[in-house]
Design an enzyme around this catalytic site. Structure first.
Site, PDB file in Angstrom:
ATOM      1  N   SER A  43       0.828  -1.206   0.000  1.00 23.69           N
ATOM      2  CA  SER A  43       0.000   0.000   0.000  1.00 23.69           C
ATOM      3  C   SER A  43       0.860   1.253   0.000  1.00 23.69           C
ATOM      4  O   SER A  43       0.516   2.249  -0.645  1.00 23.69           O
ATOM      5  CB  SER A  43      -0.967  -0.006   1.186  1.00 23.69           C
ATOM      6  OG  SER A  43      -0.273  -0.172   2.402  1.00 23.69           O
ATOM      7  N   GLU A  44       2.002   1.238   0.704  1.00 23.38           N
ATOM      8  CA  GLU A  44       2.946   2.351   0.651  1.00 23.38           C
ATOM      9  C   GLU A  44       4.383   1.865   0.762  1.00 23.38           C
ATOM     10  O   GLU A  44       4.663   0.846   1.408  1.00 23.38           O
ATOM     11  CB  GLU A  44       2.683   3.380   1.764  1.00 23.38           C
ATOM     12  CG  GLU A  44       1.549   4.348   1.501  1.00 23.38           C
ATOM     13  CD  GLU A  44       0.268   3.912   2.159  1.00 23.38           C
ATOM     14  OE1 GLU A  44      -0.796   4.465   1.813  1.00 23.38           O
ATOM     15  OE2 GLU A  44       0.317   2.998   3.004  1.00 23.38           O
ATOM     16  N   THR A  45       5.272   2.628   0.157  1.00 23.56           N
ATOM     17  CA  THR A  45       6.720   2.464   0.277  1.00 23.56           C
ATOM     18  C   THR A  45       7.292   3.829   0.613  1.00 23.56           C
ATOM     19  O   THR A  45       6.878   4.841   0.035  1.00 23.56           O
ATOM     20  CB  THR A  45       7.329   1.954  -1.039  1.00 23.56           C
ATOM     21  OG1 THR A  45       6.787   0.669  -1.344  1.00 23.56           O
ATOM     22  CG2 THR A  45       8.845   1.857  -0.954  1.00 23.56           C
ATOM     23  N   HIS A  74       0.388   4.812   8.642  1.00 27.75           N
ATOM     24  CA  HIS A  74       1.230   3.645   8.919  1.00 27.75           C
ATOM     25  C   HIS A  74       2.634   3.827   8.347  1.00 27.75           C
ATOM     26  O   HIS A  74       3.606   3.372   8.958  1.00 27.75           O
ATOM     27  CB  HIS A  74       0.516   2.349   8.482  1.00 27.75           C
ATOM     28  CG  HIS A  74       1.000   1.694   7.246  1.00 27.75           C
ATOM     29  ND1 HIS A  74       0.551   2.069   5.990  1.00 27.75           N
ATOM     30  CD2 HIS A  74       1.866   0.669   7.054  1.00 27.75           C
ATOM     31  CE1 HIS A  74       1.127   1.302   5.077  1.00 27.75           C
ATOM     32  NE2 HIS A  74       1.926   0.452   5.692  1.00 27.75           N
TER      33      HIS A  74
END
Length: 272
Positions: A43-45, A74
């Site tokens: 979902s995110e990096t 997060h």
């Protein structure tokens, strides 16, 4: 380059929301960052960089598989844990993260990290036509919705309050009908339950396992409106087989959003 993968909002690896973190990322182009974020398919990096602001301990850039975000929850906690594990030393008692949304404070209470919720970029009531579109996409009747608010602190959330946690867990969405909307739904668990609220988050075709930015905005909304106590725990990820736990507390004028973090992978990534 150093690389970490951190599971956020859980004390057990595989039950939270995973985050990829690239350390010492100065020199990487925007295209290289975006391509790596697409490749991780998380979902995110995030990419850790030297701070530009004198008060900040580090700067972070946050990418989804589609775009860069000014802030996300997060990734804030996971990046802070990765930075600390790599030997980072804060300038003061709290960590200060620099990101597209400005400076975000991160505090440590034992092993748990929490960030101060940033101000909303968009809040207030939802227009009837927007709410009608979201209700249709979630197969909700008008009577199913207790309230709705814009809860945008960067990603663009629209939050919908339902009668209870069971109603939240029962929702089935129409991905195509949801279209441009990023929607969070929340409902209370019965009194005395381990978690006070159940939360779900929908972005495009994805249901996010555990979402710090959404929980931050929901916490600001529910506490200010008297629907939630000054301190509570929200559960998220239940429908996905996760066990996310988000600790929300209003203290000293801020809403703090915290959780446990677990470093699952630490090593090197060939990005140069």
């Amino acid at each position: 380059m150093r690389f970490s993968q951190v599971d956020v909002f859980t004390d057990e690896l595989t039950l939270g929301n995973a985050l990829a973190v690239v350390h010492d990322a100065e020199g990487l182009s925007d295209d290289k960052m975006a391509a790596f974020a697409r490749w991780t398919n998380l979902s995110e990096t995030t990419f850790l960089l030297p701070p530009a602001h004198a008060e900040a301990d580090y700067r972070v850039r946050i990418f989804t598989v589609e775009r860069e975000l000014p802030f996300a929850g997060h990734p804030t906690l996971g990046s802070a844990r990765a930075w600390l594990e790599a030997g980072g030393t804060p300038k003061s008692e709290d960590l200060v993260q620099e990101c597209g949304a400005g400076l975000v404070r991160v505090r440590r209470t034992g092993e748990r990290l929490a960030f101060a919720a940033p101000p909303l970029t968009r809040g207030g009531p939802v227009a009837p036509e927007d709410l009608a579109a979201v209700r249709k996409a979630l197969h909700l009747a008008e009577s199913d919705v207790v309230d709705a608010q814009w809860a945008d602190n960067g990603p663009g959330w629209l939050a919908v309050l339902l009668a209870d946690a069971d109603a939240v867990l029962a929702v089935e969405r129409d991905v195509a009908a949801l279209g441009k909307y990023k929607v969070g739904i929340v409902g209370p668990h019965p009194a005395g339950s381990p978690a006070a609220f159940e939360v779900r988050a929908f972005t495009g075709q994805v249901e996010d396992p555990v979402t710090g930015s959404l929980n931050a905005a929901i916490g600001q909304w529910l506490i200010a409106s008297g629907r939630a106590p000054e301190s509570y725990v929200a559960a998220q990820g239940t429908r996905l087989g996760r066990r996310g736990r988000v600790h929300v507390e209003r203290a000293e004028g801020d809403v703090w959003v915290g959780g446990d973090t677990v470093v699952g992978i630490a090593g090197q990534v060939a990005l140069r």
